[in-house]
Design a protein around this motif. Structure first.
Motif, PDB file in Angstrom:
ATOM      1  N   SER A 102       0.805  -1.228   0.000  1.00  0.00           N
ATOM      2  CA  SER A 102       0.000   0.000   0.000  1.00  0.00           C
ATOM      3  C   SER A 102       0.833   1.270   0.000  1.00  0.00           C
ATOM      4  CB  SER A 102      -0.957   0.013   1.202  1.00  0.00           C
ATOM      5  OG  SER A 102      -0.255  -0.028   2.424  1.00  0.00           O
ATOM      6  N   ALA A 103       2.165   1.154   0.070  1.00  0.00           N
ATOM      7  CA  ALA A 103       3.006   2.353  -0.039  1.00  0.00           C
ATOM      8  C   ALA A 103       2.791   3.046  -1.373  1.00  0.00           C
ATOM      9  CB  ALA A 103       4.481   1.983   0.135  1.00  0.00           C
ATOM     10  N   TYR A 104       2.421   2.266  -2.412  1.00  0.00           N
ATOM     11  CA  TYR A 104       2.226   2.811  -3.753  1.00  0.00           C
ATOM     12  C   TYR A 104       0.845   3.445  -3.934  1.00  0.00           C
ATOM     13  CZ  TYR A 104       6.283  -0.146  -4.584  1.00  0.00           C
ATOM     14  OH  TYR A 104       7.522  -0.734  -4.504  1.00  0.00           O
ATOM     15  N   ALA A 105       0.001   3.353  -2.919  1.00  0.00           N
ATOM     16  CA  ALA A 105      -1.385   3.826  -3.035  1.00  0.00           C
ATOM     17  C   ALA A 105      -1.473   5.322  -3.326  1.00  0.00           C
ATOM     18  CB  ALA A 105      -2.159   3.497  -1.754  1.00  0.00           C
ATOM     19  N   ILE A 106      -0.482   6.094  -2.898  1.00  0.00           N
ATOM     20  CA  ILE A 106      -0.566   7.553  -3.022  1.00  0.00           C
ATOM     21  C   ILE A 106       0.063   8.093  -4.301  1.00  0.00           C
ATOM     22  CG2 ILE A 106      -0.612   7.861  -0.520  1.00  0.00           C
ATOM     23  CD1 ILE A 106       2.409   8.904  -0.955  1.00  0.00           C
ATOM     24  N   GLN A 107       0.477   7.201  -5.198  1.00  0.00           N
ATOM     25  CA  GLN A 107       1.135   7.674  -6.424  1.00  0.00           C
ATOM     26  C   GLN A 107       0.257   8.646  -7.203  1.00  0.00           C
ATOM     27  OE1 GLN A 107       2.181   3.783  -8.074  1.00  0.00           O
ATOM     28  NE2 GLN A 107       4.343   4.331  -7.981  1.00  0.00           N
TER      29      GLN A 107
ATOM     30  N   LEU B 209      -4.560   1.494  -4.551  1.00  0.00           N
ATOM     31  CA  LEU B 209      -4.384   2.532  -5.576  1.00  0.00           C
ATOM     32  C   LEU B 209      -5.733   3.108  -6.010  1.00  0.00           C
ATOM     33  CD1 LEU B 209      -1.595   1.160  -7.949  1.00  0.00           C
ATOM     34  CD2 LEU B 209      -1.694   3.486  -7.062  1.00  0.00           C
ATOM     35  N   THR B 210      -6.691   2.212  -6.260  1.00  0.00           N
ATOM     36  CA  THR B 210      -8.016   2.639  -6.720  1.00  0.00           C
ATOM     37  C   THR B 210      -8.753   3.415  -5.646  1.00  0.00           C
ATOM     38  OG1 THR B 210      -8.148   0.693  -8.155  1.00  0.00           O
ATOM     39  CG2 THR B 210     -10.213   1.823  -7.653  1.00  0.00           C
ATOM     40  N   ILE B 211      -8.734   2.896  -4.421  1.00  0.00           N
ATOM     41  CA  ILE B 211      -9.461   3.540  -3.321  1.00  0.00           C
ATOM     42  C   ILE B 211      -8.860   4.904  -2.993  1.00  0.00           C
ATOM     43  CG2 ILE B 211     -10.059   3.364  -0.876  1.00  0.00           C
ATOM     44  CD1 ILE B 211     -10.130   0.283  -1.335  1.00  0.00           C
ATOM     45  N   ALA B 212      -7.518   4.972  -2.951  1.00  0.00           N
ATOM     46  CA  ALA B 212      -6.859   6.261  -2.681  1.00  0.00           C
ATOM     47  C   ALA B 212      -7.183   7.262  -3.786  1.00  0.00           C
ATOM     48  CB  ALA B 212      -5.350   6.067  -2.563  1.00  0.00           C
ATOM     49  N   GLY B 213      -7.273   6.778  -5.022  1.00  0.00           N
ATOM     50  CA  GLY B 213      -7.649   7.659  -6.139  1.00  0.00           C
ATOM     51  C   GLY B 213      -9.058   8.200  -5.990  1.00  0.00           C
ATOM     52  N   LEU B 214      -9.967   7.367  -5.500  1.00  0.00           N
ATOM     53  CA  LEU B 214     -11.343   7.822  -5.260  1.00  0.00           C
ATOM     54  C   LEU B 214     -11.383   8.870  -4.160  1.00  0.00           C
ATOM     55  CD1 LEU B 214     -13.263   4.406  -5.453  1.00  0.00           C
ATOM     56  CD2 LEU B 214     -13.324   6.268  -7.129  1.00  0.00           C
ATOM     57  N   PHE B 215     -10.650   8.614  -3.082  1.00  0.00           N
ATOM     58  CA  PHE B 215     -10.582   9.594  -1.994  1.00  0.00           C
ATOM     59  C   PHE B 215      -9.981  10.911  -2.484  1.00  0.00           C
ATOM     60  CE2 PHE B 215     -10.257   6.032   1.425  1.00  0.00           C
ATOM     61  CZ  PHE B 215     -11.640   5.921   1.430  1.00  0.00           C
ATOM     62  N   LEU B 216      -8.976  10.805  -3.348  1.00  0.00           N
ATOM     63  CA  LEU B 216      -8.326  11.996  -3.897  1.00  0.00           C
ATOM     64  C   LEU B 216      -9.316  12.855  -4.677  1.00  0.00           C
ATOM     65  CD1 LEU B 216      -5.695  13.594  -4.678  1.00  0.00           C
ATOM     66  CD2 LEU B 216      -5.528  12.048  -6.645  1.00  0.00           C
ATOM     67  N   SER B 217     -10.205  12.204  -5.417  1.00  0.00           N
ATOM     68  CA  SER B 217     -11.122  12.933  -6.304  1.00  0.00           C
ATOM     69  C   SER B 217     -12.129  13.791  -5.555  1.00  0.00           C
ATOM     70  CB  SER B 217     -11.859  11.944  -7.220  1.00  0.00           C
ATOM     71  OG  SER B 217     -12.686  11.086  -6.458  1.00  0.00           O
TER      72      SER B 217
END
Length: 407
Positions: A22-27, A150-158
């Motif tokens: 999950s370190a890559y989740a914030i890319q 990656l997907t979940i962090a991207g959703l939170f980012l949006s």
């Protein structure tokens, strides 16, 4: 005590591996982080790579900490997952780059603290084909975890900005709860004899003897792990540059193909148990052969983008056939109470391979007289392919030699 053979308990064993990558989740949030914190591109990238430095340190310290404080695998895994959750969410509440960087370093310490135990605990509790299946599923869980976070962090980012993307680490606490409730304590199992499935008998003659010390074969497996990841990460790193060289500077579709690599790797992990049950040690030859083929397709594709993509997508599947086999061999190469140590050594091999992959690819380019730009980026991969075939031949003749001596 929960039944270790139940599907729910097995899922609990595997759940902790979902967070390891999950370190890559914030890319996906790095551009926003860079703008908000007024930092350079390199500084923003360190937020992703810094955890790997701590992983390499704590994967060594973890078994020592266990020995000093007499902590069971289950307890140290729970400690590591707790650290991942707490350190992971820190950036939600701060805007200081140094503070965030330190939190990412601590995050890596959490990964390193429990990564090897998540593997060795499976080796302690399971044996034979069930162990092989669980190790394959664990490898698949890492790939699934990377894709999901990656997907979940991207959703939170949006909808919540870059701060919100770090909320993905709250899932560590759900994993912690599930693991704590369903996984039995392992303090007794570590004192019990672990049944051997004799996979390692093809590499060593110790299958008929009680395992009392670490086999030298372990150190060969560490080197093997290093070389595998040098190849895999190198292809992952160089594909975007090659895609631009073929399709033009405005090409932006590399991320989609890199994501598809995870699907191949996930399938390899899922299929590992069934393939290993059928082929046994022959799984290593299948894996190395397919990896070599992937390298040749990728390296000799030239301007044929479709052929290069096929090579890229192929490499994940055989990697996840070979890497679980490495861990599956370890219970026959060291006593049960040394499993965390030998697992840590192999994980160090994987992490060093990832860290040094760019340098080794660069050195290979220089040796071949090829530029480290444009189509020259593909130059190392035919060399890697040949190296994999040489390794397969060395293993083949070494196992035949041992078999003759054992007769």
């Amino acid at each position: 005590m929960n039944n270790k053979h139940s599907i729910i308990t097995k899922l609990a064993f595997l759940s902790v591996s979902l967070m390891v990558t999950s370190a890559y989740a914030i890319q996906g949030s790095l551009p926003q982080l860079k703008a908000a914190l007024h930092i350079s591109q390199t500084q923003s990238e360190y937020l992703v790579t810094t955890p790997s430095f701590a992983v390499m340190i704590f994967v060594v310290l973890s078994p020592l900490i266990q020995e000093w404080f007499h902590i069971s695998d289950k307890k140290i895994i729970m400690t590591g997952v707790t650290i991942v959750g707490l350190a992971g969410i820190v950036p939600m509440f701060v805007d200081n780059y140094l503070t965030i960087l330190i939190s990412r370093l601590i995050l890596g310490a959490g990964y390193g603290l429990y990564n090897s135990q998540a593997i060795s605990m499976i080796s302690v509790w399971y044996d034979g084909s069930e162990r092989a299946q669980m190790l394959g599923w664990r490898a698949a869980a890492e790939q699934i975890g990377q894709a999901c976070t990656l997907t979940i962090a991207g959703l939170f980012l949006s909808f919540a900005g870059w701060h919100g993307s770090f909320a993905v680490y709250f899932f560590a606490f759900l994993v912690l709860l599930f693991f704590a409730i369903r996984v039995p304590d392992d303090s007794k199992a570590q004192d019990d004899h672990v049944e051997e499935d004799n996979l390692a008998a093809e590499l060593t003659e110790s299958d008929s003897k009680e395992i009392t010390k670490i086999s030298p074969v372990v150190y060969l497996l560490v080197l093997f792990a290093f070389l595998l990841v040098v190849d895999y990460v190198g292809m992952e790193n160089r594909f975007p540059g090659l895609a631009v060289a073929i399709n033009g500077n405005h090409y932006t579709g590399s991320s989609m193909f890199l994501s598809l690599m995870l699907i191949g790797a996930t399938l390899g992990g899922i299929c590992y148990g069934a393939i290993q049950k059928r082929l046994g040690f022959g799984t290593v030859y299948l894996g190395l052969g397919l990896m070599a083929l992937s390298n040749f397709l990728f390296g000799f594709a030239g301007h044929n983008f479709a052929l290069m993509v096929i090579g890229l997508l192929l490499i994940g599947f055989p990697l996840q056939l070979v890497s679980p086999l490495i861990f599956n061999l370890l219970p026959d190469l060291a006593p049960a109470n040394r499993q965390p140590l030998v697992t840590s050594l192999c994980l160090i091999g994987f992490n060093f391979g990832s860290f040094f992959s760019p340098s080794i690819a660069k050195w290979t380019n220089h040796l071949l007289g090829q530029p480290t730009s444009g189509m020259g980026l593909a130059a190392p991969f035919p060399v890697y392919g040949v190296a994999l075939l040489v390794i397969a031949l060395i293993i083949f003749f070494a196992t035949r030699h041992n078999a003759k001596q054992a007769q």
